[in-house]
Design a protein around this motif. Structure first.
Motif, PDB file in Angstrom:
ATOM      1  N   GLY A   1      43.548  -5.845  12.754  1.00 25.10           N
ATOM      2  CA  GLY A   1      42.914  -4.795  13.538  1.00 25.10           C
ATOM      3  C   GLY A   1      41.424  -5.059  13.687  1.00 25.10           C
ATOM      4  O   GLY A   1      40.869  -5.975  13.067  1.00 25.10           O
ATOM      5  N   GLY A   2      40.808  -4.241  14.506  1.00 24.00           N
ATOM      6  CA  GLY A   2      39.390  -4.418  14.781  1.00 24.00           C
ATOM      7  C   GLY A   2      38.543  -4.359  13.521  1.00 24.00           C
ATOM      8  O   GLY A   2      37.609  -5.148  13.337  1.00 24.00           O
ATOM      9  N   THR A   3      38.875  -3.432  12.653  1.00 24.03           N
ATOM     10  CA  THR A   3      38.069  -3.303  11.439  1.00 24.03           C
ATOM     11  C   THR A   3      38.136  -4.582  10.618  1.00 24.03           C
ATOM     12  O   THR A   3      37.104  -5.064  10.124  1.00 24.03           O
ATOM     13  CB  THR A   3      38.536  -2.088  10.612  1.00 24.03           C
ATOM     14  OG1 THR A   3      38.337  -0.910  11.403  1.00 24.03           O
ATOM     15  CG2 THR A   3      37.753  -1.967   9.320  1.00 24.03           C
TER      16      THR A   3
ATOM     17  N   CYS B   1      35.853  -7.102  12.233  1.00 23.35           N
ATOM     18  CA  CYS B   1      34.429  -6.807  12.004  1.00 23.35           C
ATOM     19  C   CYS B   1      34.034  -7.122  10.561  1.00 23.35           C
ATOM     20  O   CYS B   1      32.986  -7.732  10.311  1.00 23.35           O
ATOM     21  CB  CYS B   1      34.119  -5.348  12.314  1.00 23.35           C
ATOM     22  SG  CYS B   1      34.497  -4.845  14.008  1.00 23.35           S
TER      23      CYS B   1
ATOM     24  N   HIS C   1      30.105   0.233  16.085  1.00 22.51           N
ATOM     25  CA  HIS C   1      31.280   0.927  15.558  1.00 22.51           C
ATOM     26  C   HIS C   1      31.140   1.150  14.048  1.00 22.51           C
ATOM     27  O   HIS C   1      30.527   0.334  13.356  1.00 22.51           O
ATOM     28  CB  HIS C   1      32.526   0.080  15.844  1.00 22.51           C
ATOM     29  CG  HIS C   1      33.806   0.818  15.609  1.00 22.51           C
ATOM     30  ND1 HIS C   1      34.430   0.823  14.382  1.00 22.51           N
ATOM     31  CD2 HIS C   1      34.566   1.572  16.431  1.00 22.51           C
ATOM     32  CE1 HIS C   1      35.535   1.563  14.474  1.00 22.51           C
ATOM     33  NE2 HIS C   1      35.639   2.009  15.709  1.00 22.51           N
TER      34      HIS C   1
ATOM     35  N   PRO D   1      32.407  -2.917  25.356  1.00 16.78           N
ATOM     36  CA  PRO D   1      31.289  -1.970  25.273  1.00 16.78           C
ATOM     37  C   PRO D   1      31.280  -1.305  23.903  1.00 16.78           C
ATOM     38  O   PRO D   1      32.200  -1.483  23.118  1.00 16.78           O
ATOM     39  CB  PRO D   1      31.665  -0.934  26.336  1.00 16.78           C
ATOM     40  CG  PRO D   1      33.169  -0.870  26.265  1.00 16.78           C
ATOM     41  CD  PRO D   1      33.628  -2.259  25.873  1.00 16.78           C
TER      42      PRO D   1
ATOM     43  N   TYR E   1      31.731   1.929  21.526  1.00 19.13           N
ATOM     44  CA  TYR E   1      32.765   2.958  21.603  1.00 19.13           C
ATOM     45  C   TYR E   1      32.248   4.334  22.047  1.00 19.13           C
ATOM     46  O   TYR E   1      32.884   4.981  22.888  1.00 19.13           O
ATOM     47  CB  TYR E   1      33.489   3.072  20.257  1.00 19.13           C
ATOM     48  CG  TYR E   1      34.668   4.003  20.310  1.00 19.13           C
ATOM     49  CD1 TYR E   1      35.893   3.577  20.811  1.00 19.13           C
ATOM     50  CD2 TYR E   1      34.555   5.323  19.887  1.00 19.13           C
ATOM     51  CE1 TYR E   1      36.973   4.435  20.896  1.00 19.13           C
ATOM     52  CE2 TYR E   1      35.634   6.186  19.967  1.00 19.13           C
ATOM     53  CZ  TYR E   1      36.836   5.739  20.465  1.00 19.13           C
ATOM     54  OH  TYR E   1      37.897   6.599  20.547  1.00 19.13           O
TER      55      TYR E   1
ATOM     56  N   ASP F   1      30.989  -7.381  19.551  1.00 22.00           N
ATOM     57  CA  ASP F   1      32.142  -6.547  19.228  1.00 22.00           C
ATOM     58  C   ASP F   1      32.796  -6.117  20.537  1.00 22.00           C
ATOM     59  O   ASP F   1      32.346  -5.179  21.196  1.00 22.00           O
ATOM     60  CB  ASP F   1      31.700  -5.322  18.413  1.00 22.00           C
ATOM     61  CG  ASP F   1      32.880  -4.448  18.009  1.00 22.00           C
ATOM     62  OD1 ASP F   1      34.003  -4.731  18.477  1.00 22.00           O
ATOM     63  OD2 ASP F   1      32.676  -3.495  17.238  1.00 22.00           O
TER      64      ASP F   1
ATOM     65  N   CYS G   1      36.014  -5.375  20.491  1.00 26.51           N
ATOM     66  CA  CYS G   1      37.298  -4.878  19.965  1.00 26.51           C
ATOM     67  C   CYS G   1      37.994  -4.045  21.020  1.00 26.51           C
ATOM     68  O   CYS G   1      39.170  -4.234  21.305  1.00 26.51           O
ATOM     69  CB  CYS G   1      37.058  -4.043  18.707  1.00 26.51           C
ATOM     70  SG  CYS G   1      36.825  -5.077  17.251  1.00 26.51           S
ATOM     71  N   VAL G   2      37.248  -3.135  21.632  1.00 25.71           N
ATOM     72  CA  VAL G   2      37.889  -2.259  22.624  1.00 25.71           C
ATOM     73  C   VAL G   2      37.852  -2.877  24.020  1.00 25.71           C
ATOM     74  O   VAL G   2      38.750  -2.670  24.825  1.00 25.71           O
ATOM     75  CB  VAL G   2      37.262  -0.840  22.574  1.00 25.71           C
ATOM     76  CG1 VAL G   2      35.847  -0.816  23.111  1.00 25.71           C
ATOM     77  CG2 VAL G   2      38.111   0.159  23.319  1.00 25.71           C
TER      78      VAL G   2
ATOM     79  N   ASP H   1      40.502  -6.782  20.210  1.00 25.63           N
ATOM     80  CA  ASP H   1      41.748  -6.220  19.666  1.00 25.63           C
ATOM     81  C   ASP H   1      42.887  -6.321  20.672  1.00 25.63           C
ATOM     82  O   ASP H   1      42.744  -5.874  21.809  1.00 25.63           O
ATOM     83  CB  ASP H   1      41.564  -4.735  19.325  1.00 25.63           C
ATOM     84  CG  ASP H   1      40.589  -4.509  18.186  1.00 25.63           C
ATOM     85  OD1 ASP H   1      40.146  -5.509  17.584  1.00 25.63           O
ATOM     86  OD2 ASP H   1      40.287  -3.339  17.898  1.00 25.63           O
TER      87      ASP H   1
ATOM     88  N   HIS I   1      45.720  -4.798  19.967  1.00 23.46           N
ATOM     89  CA  HIS I   1      46.408  -3.500  19.879  1.00 23.46           C
ATOM     90  C   HIS I   1      45.660  -2.375  20.584  1.00 23.46           C
ATOM     91  O   HIS I   1      46.039  -1.217  20.474  1.00 23.46           O
ATOM     92  CB  HIS I   1      46.774  -3.134  18.425  1.00 23.46           C
ATOM     93  CG  HIS I   1      45.622  -2.854  17.506  1.00 23.46           C
ATOM     94  ND1 HIS I   1      45.769  -2.814  16.142  1.00 23.46           N
ATOM     95  CD2 HIS I   1      44.324  -2.591  17.738  1.00 23.46           C
ATOM     96  CE1 HIS I   1      44.597  -2.526  15.577  1.00 23.46           C
ATOM     97  NE2 HIS I   1      43.715  -2.383  16.525  1.00 23.46           N
ATOM     98  N   LYS I   2      44.607  -2.714  21.313  1.00 24.34           N
ATOM     99  CA  LYS I   2      43.991  -1.704  22.187  1.00 24.34           C
ATOM    100  C   LYS I   2      44.427  -2.030  23.621  1.00 24.34           C
ATOM    101  O   LYS I   2      45.587  -1.881  23.936  1.00 24.34           O
ATOM    102  CB  LYS I   2      42.484  -1.676  21.981  1.00 24.34           C
ATOM    103  CG  LYS I   2      42.146  -1.049  20.617  1.00 24.34           C
ATOM    104  CD  LYS I   2      40.680  -0.932  20.356  1.00 24.34           C
ATOM    105  CE  LYS I   2      40.440  -0.333  18.974  1.00 24.34           C
ATOM    106  NZ  LYS I   2      39.101  -0.663  18.477  1.00 24.34           N
TER     107      LYS I   2
HETATM  108  C1  LIG Z   1      38.312   0.230  17.761  1.00 29.53           C
HETATM  109  C2  LIG Z   1      37.044  -0.462  17.526  1.00 29.53           C
HETATM  110  C3  LIG Z   1      36.797  -1.140  16.325  1.00 29.53           C
HETATM  111  C4  LIG Z   1      37.717  -1.042  15.135  1.00 29.53           C
HETATM  112  O1  LIG Z   1      39.000  -1.404  15.420  1.00 29.53           O
HETATM  113  P1  LIG Z   1      40.265  -0.822  14.636  1.00 29.53           P
HETATM  114  O2  LIG Z   1      41.378  -1.561  15.270  1.00 29.53           O
HETATM  115  O3  LIG Z   1      40.298   0.648  14.897  1.00 29.53           O
HETATM  116  O4  LIG Z   1      40.116  -1.118  13.201  1.00 29.53           O
HETATM  117  C5  LIG Z   1      35.634  -1.861  16.233  1.00 29.53           C
HETATM  118  N1  LIG Z   1      34.747  -1.889  17.229  1.00 29.53           N
HETATM  119  C6  LIG Z   1      34.932  -1.209  18.394  1.00 29.53           C
HETATM  120  C7  LIG Z   1      33.894  -1.288  19.466  1.00 29.53           C
HETATM  121  C8  LIG Z   1      36.085  -0.463  18.573  1.00 29.53           C
HETATM  122  O5  LIG Z   1      36.268   0.231  19.696  1.00 29.53           O
END
Ligand SMILES: *Cc1c(COP(=O)(O)O)cnc(C)c1O
Length: 483
Positions: free
Chosen positions: A98-100, A103, A131, A177, A179, A204, A206-207, A238, A240-241
């Motif tokens: 996952g994103g966390t 990071c 984030h 971008p 969050y 980052d 992630c999203v 990510d 999963h987003k």
């Molecule tokens: C969602 C998100 C994360 C963390 O990801 P998780 O999958 O929720 O652990 C990190 N950075 C940004 C910008 C995000 O939107």
């Protein structure tokens, strides 16, 4: 409410029926009522993901030499992501849960890289909108945060970066971008400074990672933020987003192996055998990797472009709709797929607007600094956007006619929590709530419920804090309305 393990096992059909029943109280994401947390399309697609997951749900990516299938998924996912992010053939990386995790790993990697040149008091520069995962990483890995302020459009203020960097700076962060408001930080400007100071720059995404590239392919003009920017050394994205994979799949890629190798962990003396691990987890969920690979193969560029197109349409519609409501404003300069909005009318409390929207069956996140409501927009929201905007207009009208709504319901609690100047007390309050939820036999937390009678001395203290906060918020509101 404690439930012991059943003395005798139950038939799987009964158990599955129970599961379905439990979901009845969850947010209604299948009809686009939820504006965070979930990326959902339809049941056919969910079944496809479920099937892909099931095929490999017992497979374990712990040891990448054991399951060749999983290493293959990982290789192909990383190669596709590297291309999507305009990386050179040198770009390498790891699939994470996952994103966390992505990071956390970046911070660990850059801290350890800096150790090789003798840095013992590591620091990193994070924009205010980074984030929370980055603040978690700071706490976990002992890397001090230096906060980079925002410019008037809520983007990281690159002009203030250089003075926050020093010999202990192990990394700089930008988001694509971020969050809270959906702004893309000025990665090119950050990259120029990072390059000059020889400090790694992580983006980052992630999203944004699985949607911005396709928005760009569709012709949307976006600033550069990926490996095309020379200073960028790593990117998290990510699956999963906006990749629409089952939960449990993200990627971290690095410009080359010189960075990635500091992420690896090896312990050669364990009685259980020589142990090497590329990421944070031990057992790595094969199902999640299979589902992520399947999602990427299923959509391909054309599928993701189509999702991005519908999402962008929904985003533009929402932005324009909010801008037409005179009491509201859109924060910063979001490019999609996220946005935030606040109130520019002192008689319209935005949290009270949120309460009205809750009552109409929407499920919307609250923001602070400044107060606002949030929307993470996906393709299925296109179909509900007219309803949303109509309800929002009505919600604003109701609050405007009844400004006292700001002092009731969850608006009062949110207002209190976000405006109380004593942030340590807010932290304490939240820790208390979590303690209630996680203590043995812990229960759900309901924002609207009165404090538990058994709260004891600490609870009474918190009640005092709440009254204090209430007083402070009321005073602020009085001041505002006098202006
Ligand atoms: C969602 C998100 C994360 C963390 O990801 P998780 O999958 O929720 O652990 C990190 N950075 C940004 C910008 C995000 O939107």
């Amino acid at each position: 409410m404690t439930t012991a393990l059943p003395a005798k096992g139950r038939p799987s059909a009964d158990v599955l029926a129970d599961l379905k029943g439990f979901a009845a109280h969850d947010p209604n994401y299948k009809e686009g009522r939820l504006w965070s947390l979930v990326y959902y399309l339809d049941e056919t697609y969910a079944d496809f993901q479920g099937e892909a997951y099931r095929e490999f749900s017992s497979a374990n990516g712990l040891n990448p030499t054991a399951f060749k299938s999983l290493k293959r998924f990982e290789n192909e996912i990383i190669a596709a992501v590297a291309e999507m992010l305009h990386g050179t053939p040198e770009v390498c990386g790891v699939v994470t849960s996952g994103g966390t995790e992505s990071c956390l790993l970046a911070v660990k990697t850059y801290r350890d890289l800096a150790r090789t040149r003798g840095v013992t008091k590591p620091e990193m520069v994070l924009p205010v909108t980074a984030h929370v995962a980055w603040f978690k990483a700071s706490e976990y890995f002992g890397v001090k945060v230096r906060l980079l302020p925002l410019d008037k459009d809520l983007r990281a203020d690159a002009a203030k970066l250089a003075r926050l960097c020093n010999r202990n700076t192990v990394m700089i962060l930008g988001s694509a971008p971020e969050y809270p408001h959906g702004s893309i930080d000025p990665i090119e400007a950050l990259g120029a400074i990072a390059l000059k100071r020889k400090i790694p720059l992580h983006v980052d995404a992630c999203v944004g990672g699985f949607i911005l590239p396709f928005m760009e392919m569709n012709g949307r003009e976006l600033p550069l933020w990926d490996y095309r920017v020379p200073g960028v050394t790593s990117i998290s994205a990510d699956i999963h987003k906006y990749g629409f994979a089952s939960k449990g799949a993200s990627t971290i890629t690095y410009r080359n192996l010189d960075y990635l190798k500091h992420q690896m962990f090896v312990y050669q003396d364990w009685p259980g055998g020589i142990f090497a691990s590329p990421a944070l987890l031990g057992t790595r969920p094969g199902g999640a990797y299979a589902a992520a690979w399947a999602a990427m193969q299923h959509f391909g560029k054309s599928g993701y472009r189509d999702l991005a197109k519908r999402t962008t349409q929904a985003f533009d519609k929402m932005r324009q709709g909010i801008e037409k409501i005179p009491e509201l404003y859109v924060m910063g300069q979001p490019t999609g797929p996220l946005l935030a909005y606040g109130s520019c009318d002192p008689n319209v409390n935005i949290f009270a607007v949120g309460d009205q929207m809750d009552e109409k069956g929407w499920n919307i996140n609250r923001l602070q600094n400044p107060d606002g409501l949030h929307a993470m927009i996906t393709a299925i929201h296109l179909e509900v956007m007219d309803d949303y905007l109509r309800d929002l207009q009505q919600a604003v009208a109701v609050v405007k006619a009844n400004p006292a709504l700001a002092n009731s319901g969850s608006a009062a609690t949110y207002g209190l929590m976000s405006h109380l100047p004593l942030r340590g007390l807010v932290r304490q309050k939240v820790l208390d709530i979590f303690a209630q939820m996680y203590k043995a036999g812990g229960h759900d937390f309901d924002l609207h419920a009165p404090a538990a009678p058994e709260a004891g001395l600490k609870g009474q203290m918190m009640a005092v804090v709440e009254r204090l906060a209430q007083w402070y918020v009321t005073r602020q509101q009085q001041r505002k309305s006098r202006r």
